[in-house]
Design a protein around this motif. Structure first.
Motif, PDB file in Angstrom:
ATOM      1  N   PHE A   1      -0.460  29.453 -57.843  1.00 42.31           N
ATOM      2  CA  PHE A   1       0.205  28.229 -58.283  1.00 42.31           C
ATOM      3  C   PHE A   1       1.175  27.710 -57.228  1.00 42.31           C
ATOM      4  CE2 PHE A   1       3.667  25.971 -60.470  1.00 42.31           C
ATOM      5  CZ  PHE A   1       2.931  24.960 -61.076  1.00 42.31           C
ATOM      6  N   GLU A   2       1.943  28.623 -56.608  1.00 41.33           N
ATOM      7  CA  GLU A   2       2.886  28.208 -55.570  1.00 41.33           C
ATOM      8  C   GLU A   2       2.430  28.724 -54.214  1.00 41.33           C
ATOM      9  OE1 GLU A   2       7.628  27.774 -55.239  1.00 41.33           O
ATOM     10  OE2 GLU A   2       6.961  29.847 -55.377  1.00 41.33           O
ATOM     11  N   LEU A   3       2.494  27.852 -53.232  1.00 47.31           N
ATOM     12  CA  LEU A   3       2.031  28.187 -51.884  1.00 47.31           C
ATOM     13  C   LEU A   3       3.231  28.172 -50.933  1.00 47.31           C
ATOM     14  CD1 LEU A   3      -1.101  25.869 -51.910  1.00 47.31           C
ATOM     15  CD2 LEU A   3      -0.992  28.301 -52.492  1.00 47.31           C
ATOM     16  N   PRO A   4       3.728  29.350 -50.578  1.00 46.24           N
ATOM     17  CA  PRO A   4       4.914  29.401 -49.712  1.00 46.24           C
ATOM     18  C   PRO A   4       4.572  29.168 -48.241  1.00 46.24           C
ATOM     19  CG  PRO A   4       4.221  31.617 -50.295  1.00 46.24           C
ATOM     20  CD  PRO A   4       3.301  30.685 -51.022  1.00 46.24           C
ATOM     21  N   TYR A   5       4.994  28.039 -47.709  1.00 52.44           N
ATOM     22  CA  TYR A   5       4.870  27.754 -46.282  1.00 52.44           C
ATOM     23  C   TYR A   5       6.188  28.114 -45.594  1.00 52.44           C
ATOM     24  CZ  TYR A   5       0.388  25.296 -45.774  1.00 52.44           C
ATOM     25  OH  TYR A   5      -0.956  24.994 -45.684  1.00 52.44           O
ATOM     26  N   THR A   6       6.099  28.734 -44.420  1.00 53.80           N
ATOM     27  CA  THR A   6       7.285  29.051 -43.626  1.00 53.80           C
ATOM     28  C   THR A   6       7.209  28.305 -42.303  1.00 53.80           C
ATOM     29  OG1 THR A   6       6.220  31.008 -42.662  1.00 53.80           O
ATOM     30  CG2 THR A   6       7.533  31.335 -44.667  1.00 53.80           C
ATOM     31  N   ALA A   7       8.366  28.140 -41.652  1.00 49.81           N
ATOM     32  CA  ALA A   7       8.389  27.298 -40.456  1.00 49.81           C
ATOM     33  C   ALA A   7       9.188  27.913 -39.325  1.00 49.81           C
ATOM     34  CB  ALA A   7       8.965  25.932 -40.791  1.00 49.81           C
ATOM     35  N   ARG A   8       8.774  27.565 -38.096  1.00 45.28           N
ATOM     36  CA  ARG A   8       9.559  27.781 -36.884  1.00 45.28           C
ATOM     37  C   ARG A   8       9.852  26.421 -36.271  1.00 45.28           C
ATOM     38  NH1 ARG A   8       7.039  31.002 -32.402  1.00 45.28           N
ATOM     39  NH2 ARG A   8       9.018  30.410 -31.451  1.00 45.28           N
ATOM     40  N   LEU A   9      11.067  26.255 -35.798  1.00 45.87           N
ATOM     41  CA  LEU A   9      11.421  24.997 -35.163  1.00 45.87           C
ATOM     42  C   LEU A   9      10.650  24.831 -33.862  1.00 45.87           C
ATOM     43  CD1 LEU A   9      15.258  24.865 -35.832  1.00 45.87           C
ATOM     44  CD2 LEU A   9      13.449  23.591 -37.007  1.00 45.87           C
ATOM     45  N   LEU A  10      10.213  23.609 -33.606  1.00 42.13           N
ATOM     46  CA  LEU A  10       9.377  23.286 -32.451  1.00 42.13           C
ATOM     47  C   LEU A  10      10.243  22.809 -31.296  1.00 42.13           C
ATOM     48  CD1 LEU A  10       6.452  22.830 -31.351  1.00 42.13           C
ATOM     49  CD2 LEU A  10       6.610  20.513 -32.295  1.00 42.13           C
ATOM     50  N   LEU A  22       9.285  26.543 -47.746  1.00 37.54           N
ATOM     51  CA  LEU A  22       9.174  25.680 -48.913  1.00 37.54           C
ATOM     52  C   LEU A  22       7.986  26.157 -49.742  1.00 37.54           C
ATOM     53  CD1 LEU A  22       6.636  23.406 -48.678  1.00 37.54           C
ATOM     54  CD2 LEU A  22       8.089  22.585 -46.858  1.00 37.54           C
ATOM     55  N   GLY A  23       8.058  25.911 -51.022  1.00 34.75           N
ATOM     56  CA  GLY A  23       6.963  26.270 -51.915  1.00 34.75           C
ATOM     57  C   GLY A  23       6.219  25.036 -52.367  1.00 34.75           C
ATOM     58  N   LEU A  24       4.960  24.926 -51.996  1.00 34.21           N
ATOM     59  CA  LEU A  24       4.147  23.781 -52.404  1.00 34.21           C
ATOM     60  C   LEU A  24       3.434  24.105 -53.711  1.00 34.21           C
ATOM     61  CD1 LEU A  24       2.552  22.777 -48.980  1.00 34.21           C
ATOM     62  CD2 LEU A  24       4.408  21.608 -50.183  1.00 34.21           C
ATOM     63  N   ASN A  25       3.484  23.174 -54.621  1.00 33.65           N
ATOM     64  CA  ASN A  25       2.751  23.312 -55.878  1.00 33.65           C
ATOM     65  C   ASN A  25       1.273  23.107 -55.601  1.00 33.65           C
ATOM     66  OD1 ASN A  25       1.498  22.752 -58.400  1.00 33.65           O
ATOM     67  ND2 ASN A  25       3.482  22.180 -59.270  1.00 33.65           N
ATOM     68  N   SER A  26       0.446  24.070 -55.979  1.00 32.53           N
ATOM     69  CA  SER A  26      -0.985  23.978 -55.678  1.00 32.53           C
ATOM     70  C   SER A  26      -1.679  22.857 -56.449  1.00 32.53           C
ATOM     71  CB  SER A  26      -1.681  25.309 -55.983  1.00 32.53           C
ATOM     72  OG  SER A  26      -1.578  25.621 -57.363  1.00 32.53           O
ATOM     73  N   LYS A  27      -0.964  22.226 -57.365  1.00 34.15           N
ATOM     74  CA  LYS A  27      -1.558  21.112 -58.115  1.00 34.15           C
ATOM     75  C   LYS A  27      -1.504  19.805 -57.331  1.00 34.15           C
ATOM     76  CE  LYS A  27      -2.425  23.707 -61.653  1.00 34.15           C
ATOM     77  NZ  LYS A  27      -3.816  24.104 -61.949  1.00 34.15           N
ATOM     78  N   VAL A  50       5.479  16.073 -48.250  1.00 30.90           N
ATOM     79  CA  VAL A  50       6.578  16.998 -48.544  1.00 30.90           C
ATOM     80  C   VAL A  50       7.017  17.707 -47.274  1.00 30.90           C
ATOM     81  CG1 VAL A  50       7.199  19.139 -49.738  1.00 30.90           C
ATOM     82  CG2 VAL A  50       5.956  17.354 -50.964  1.00 30.90           C
ATOM     83  N   ILE A  51       6.061  18.205 -46.510  1.00 34.12           N
ATOM     84  CA  ILE A  51       6.383  18.898 -45.257  1.00 34.12           C
ATOM     85  C   ILE A  51       7.073  17.956 -44.284  1.00 34.12           C
ATOM     86  CG2 ILE A  51       5.381  20.004 -43.215  1.00 34.12           C
ATOM     87  CD1 ILE A  51       3.292  21.269 -45.061  1.00 34.12           C
ATOM     88  N   MET A  52       6.622  16.717 -44.244  1.00 35.63           N
ATOM     89  CA  MET A  52       7.251  15.725 -43.366  1.00 35.63           C
ATOM     90  C   MET A  52       8.718  15.527 -43.746  1.00 35.63           C
ATOM     91  SD  MET A  52       6.276  11.715 -42.740  1.00 35.63           S
ATOM     92  CE  MET A  52       4.627  12.070 -42.151  1.00 35.63           C
ATOM     93  N   ALA A  53       8.991  15.423 -45.050  1.00 28.92           N
ATOM     94  CA  ALA A  53      10.365  15.196 -45.508  1.00 28.92           C
ATOM     95  C   ALA A  53      11.272  16.378 -45.181  1.00 28.92           C
ATOM     96  CB  ALA A  53      10.371  14.935 -47.014  1.00 28.92           C
ATOM     97  N   VAL A  54      10.771  17.594 -45.376  1.00 28.24           N
ATOM     98  CA  VAL A  54      11.581  18.779 -45.079  1.00 28.24           C
ATOM     99  C   VAL A  54      11.817  18.900 -43.578  1.00 28.24           C
ATOM    100  CG1 VAL A  54      11.681  21.289 -45.222  1.00 28.24           C
ATOM    101  CG2 VAL A  54      10.804  19.974 -47.157  1.00 28.24           C
ATOM    102  N   THR A  55      10.791  18.612 -42.784  1.00 26.57           N
ATOM    103  CA  THR A  55      10.942  18.671 -41.326  1.00 26.57           C
ATOM    104  C   THR A  55      11.970  17.648 -40.856  1.00 26.57           C
ATOM    105  OG1 THR A  55       8.625  19.345 -41.124  1.00 26.57           O
ATOM    106  CG2 THR A  55       9.717  18.584 -39.127  1.00 26.57           C
ATOM    107  N   ALA A  56      11.944  16.467 -41.455  1.00 27.92           N
ATOM    108  CA  ALA A  56      12.920  15.436 -41.096  1.00 27.92           C
ATOM    109  C   ALA A  56      14.335  15.909 -41.388  1.00 27.92           C
ATOM    110  CB  ALA A  56      12.611  14.153 -41.868  1.00 27.92           C
ATOM    111  N   ARG A  57      14.507  16.614 -42.496  1.00 22.92           N
ATOM    112  CA  ARG A  57      15.838  17.143 -42.828  1.00 22.92           C
ATOM    113  C   ARG A  57      16.271  18.214 -41.830  1.00 22.92           C
ATOM    114  NH1 ARG A  57      17.120  21.514 -45.564  1.00 22.92           N
ATOM    115  NH2 ARG A  57      15.065  21.744 -46.520  1.00 22.92           N
ATOM    116  N   LEU A  58      15.346  19.085 -41.433  1.00 26.91           N
ATOM    117  CA  LEU A  58      15.675  20.163 -40.502  1.00 26.91           C
ATOM    118  C   LEU A  58      16.042  19.649 -39.116  1.00 26.91           C
ATOM    119  CD1 LEU A  58      12.858  22.753 -41.347  1.00 26.91           C
ATOM    120  CD2 LEU A  58      15.276  22.900 -41.959  1.00 26.91           C
TER     121      LEU A  58
END
Length: 205
Positions: free
Chosen positions: A23-32, A136-141, A150-158
């Motif tokens: 149900f939840e898909l945890p994506y993790t990130a490294r800064l580019l 971040l946790g993406l809803n698989s729905k 969603v990823i774009m918005a979080v990256t913009a915040r970071l």
């Protein structure tokens, strides 16, 4: 090239979730880091380099860097090269804020005997694979288009440097985006998101 097409991500994401995922898909990130897209290409008989999808000129410092570390590169890839014909370490050739330059790896692309290519997080114990701390946790729905937004918005915040003096982020080499990694084994795609604030501005203009 390290920047991955958003349409490719969306299609791959939609294909993966149709196959059934948690149900939840945890994506993790490294800064580019800023810099030139670069790759170290390891075959069974040779090691080559590229920058911005072109062969590296003979006098470029990346060639000297790889020559200096070729034994370590061979060591960390030796087991995989029993199964794959080519391994590509994809990352950035960047300035570390001083006069020093170096290679920062983010992804590894492996090609098998049949030409199939798989892409995953860089995890060889050689160059190091940096810190995480962003997730971040993406809803698989939700579909791939929504996941991308969603990823774009979080990256913009970071990577929001609006509180800094204009030009300072570029001058000191602050990260320009993030590389997002999915949980392993689900067939989900990675996503490299750069200059997300500019992309959001363009979409809403």
């Amino acid at each position: 090239m390290i920047i991955m097409n958003s349409e490719v991500f969306i299609r791959a994401y939609d294909t993966a979730i149709r196959g059934g995922v948690p149900f939840e898909l945890p994506y993790t990130a490294r800064l580019l880091l800023p810099g030139s897209d670069a790759a170290i290409i390891v075959n069974r008989d040779r090691i080559t380099t590229s920058i911005n999808d072109a062969p590296v000129p003979g006098d470029h410092p990346m060639n000297a860097f790889v020559e200096e570390h070729q034994l370590e590169i061979r060591d960390v890839t030796s087991v995989d090269l029993l199964l794959y014909t080519k391994i590509v370490m994809v990352g950035r050739w960047h300035n570390d804020g001083t006069e020093m330059q170096g290679f920062e790896p983010y992804l590894v692309c492996k090609t098998d005997e049949k030409g199939h290519v798989s892409t995953a997080k860089y995890e060889y114990e050689f160059f190091g694979y940096g810190g995480g701390g962003h997730s971040l946790g993406l809803n698989s729905k939700i579909d791939g288009w929504s996941a991308h937004r969603v990823i774009m918005a979080v990256t913009a915040r970071l990577t929001d440097y609006s509180n800094l003096s204009p030009g300072l982020p570029k001058t000191v080499g602050l990260p320009t985006g993030a590389v997002w990694y999915p949980p392993a084994g689900l067939g989900l795609p990675c996503l490299v998101m750069e200059h997300a604030n500019e992309q959001i501005e363009a979409l809403t203009a």
